[in-house]
Design a protein around this motif. Sequence first.
Motif, PDB file in Angstrom:
ATOM      1  N   UNK A  95       0.855  -1.188   0.000  1.00 28.05           N
ATOM      2  CA  UNK A  95       0.000   0.000   0.000  1.00 28.05           C
ATOM      3  C   UNK A  95       0.890   1.236   0.000  1.00 28.05           C
ATOM      4  N   UNK A  96       0.465   2.217  -0.753  1.00 23.13           N
ATOM      5  CA  UNK A  96       1.124   3.513  -0.771  1.00 23.13           C
ATOM      6  C   UNK A  96       0.144   4.511  -0.181  1.00 23.13           C
ATOM      7  N   UNK A  97       0.618   5.311   0.754  1.00 20.85           N
ATOM      8  CA  UNK A  97      -0.217   6.298   1.443  1.00 20.85           C
ATOM      9  C   UNK A  97       0.297   7.688   1.068  1.00 20.85           C
ATOM     10  N   UNK A  98      -0.594   8.510   0.516  1.00 22.01           N
ATOM     11  CA  UNK A  98      -0.184   9.788  -0.057  1.00 22.01           C
ATOM     12  C   UNK A  98      -1.005  10.928   0.536  1.00 22.01           C
ATOM     13  N   UNK A  99      -0.327  12.055   0.799  1.00 23.21           N
ATOM     14  CA  UNK A  99      -1.007  13.296   1.143  1.00 23.21           C
ATOM     15  C   UNK A  99      -1.525  13.875  -0.173  1.00 23.21           C
ATOM     16  N   UNK A 100      -2.829  13.993  -0.314  1.00 22.66           N
ATOM     17  CA  UNK A 100      -3.419  14.402  -1.586  1.00 22.66           C
ATOM     18  C   UNK A 100      -3.349  15.909  -1.840  1.00 22.66           C
ATOM     19  N   UNK A 101      -2.952  16.698  -0.838  1.00 21.58           N
ATOM     20  CA  UNK A 101      -2.819  18.137  -1.060  1.00 21.58           C
ATOM     21  C   UNK A 101      -1.556  18.460  -1.845  1.00 21.58           C
ATOM     22  N   UNK A 102      -0.453  17.797  -1.481  1.00 22.49           N
ATOM     23  CA  UNK A 102       0.811  18.079  -2.165  1.00 22.49           C
ATOM     24  C   UNK A 102       1.416  16.830  -2.823  1.00 22.49           C
ATOM     25  N   UNK A 103       0.669  15.730  -2.798  1.00 29.28           N
ATOM     26  CA  UNK A 103       1.087  14.454  -3.365  1.00 29.28           C
ATOM     27  C   UNK A 103       2.405  13.948  -2.780  1.00 29.28           C
ATOM     28  N   UNK A 104       2.622  14.321  -1.537  1.00 28.66           N
ATOM     29  CA  UNK A 104       3.799  13.860  -0.806  1.00 28.66           C
ATOM     30  C   UNK A 104       3.543  12.440  -0.298  1.00 28.66           C
ATOM     31  N   UNK A 105       4.543  11.599  -0.428  1.00 25.37           N
ATOM     32  CA  UNK A 105       4.449  10.227   0.063  1.00 25.37           C
ATOM     33  C   UNK A 105       4.498  10.240   1.590  1.00 25.37           C
ATOM     34  N   UNK A 106       3.465   9.721   2.236  1.00 25.24           N
ATOM     35  CA  UNK A 106       3.430   9.644   3.697  1.00 25.24           C
ATOM     36  C   UNK A 106       4.039   8.343   4.198  1.00 25.24           C
ATOM     37  N   UNK A 107       3.765   7.257   3.470  1.00 27.72           N
ATOM     38  CA  UNK A 107       4.271   5.957   3.901  1.00 27.72           C
ATOM     39  C   UNK A 107       4.048   4.951   2.784  1.00 27.72           C
ATOM     40  N   UNK A 108       4.806   3.905   2.814  1.00 23.23           N
ATOM     41  CA  UNK A 108       4.599   2.777   1.917  1.00 23.23           C
ATOM     42  C   UNK A 108       5.005   1.533   2.677  1.00 23.23           C
ATOM     43  N   UNK A 109       4.235   0.490   2.535  1.00 25.59           N
ATOM     44  CA  UNK A 109       4.516  -0.699   3.328  1.00 25.59           C
ATOM     45  C   UNK A 109       3.827  -1.902   2.718  1.00 25.59           C
ATOM     46  N   UNK A 110       4.218  -3.065   3.194  1.00 30.65           N
ATOM     47  CA  UNK A 110       3.542  -4.306   2.849  1.00 30.65           C
ATOM     48  C   UNK A 110       2.676  -4.713   4.030  1.00 30.65           C
ATOM     49  N   UNK A 111       1.440  -5.060   3.739  1.00 31.82           N
ATOM     50  CA  UNK A 111       0.541  -5.580   4.756  1.00 31.82           C
ATOM     51  C   UNK A 111       0.180  -6.987   4.319  1.00 31.82           C
ATOM     52  N   UNK A 112       0.560  -7.948   5.095  1.00 37.25           N
ATOM     53  CA  UNK A 112       0.356  -9.332   4.694  1.00 37.25           C
ATOM     54  C   UNK A 112      -1.046  -9.793   5.049  1.00 37.25           C
TER      55      UNK A 112
END
Length: 135
Positions: A95-112
């Motif tokens: 999953x990629x988690x993004x701040x939609x105001x500035x399209x800054x990457x907040x986090x990315x991780x694997x969730x099993x």
Amino acid sequence: MKKITEDRCSLEICILLKERGFNEDTDYIFYYYEEDDDWCFKKLLPDDKFDKDKMLHCPTHQMALKWLREKHKIGIFPTIYEHTINESKIHNYGVTIVNLEDFCLLDTDYFYSDTYDGTVDFSISYILQKFVKTL
């Protein structure tokens, strides 16, 4: 009592959503029965009268994701990754988690999880705990 379906948020997520201000109308709820000291998952009918303090709205994952996008400007983008190990196909969900105001990457991780919905459910919980403040 109806059984919760996989595309709906879990009780734990519904509690987090309420703590963080989610109050959208939903067709299913969790209702707390004091005499049983337990939560019950049920369809909300038009004539039902419930104590709002004992009720949690139970949205679908899509409703919760929309609320996160619109109210908190956070987008979740789940992706399935397929790997082959010893001739067996293995699926990992990222999953990629993004701040939609500035399209800054907040986090990315694997969730099993063995399902897409399980991954989305875990991702919503993770975001509510890490990025959305309690009211």
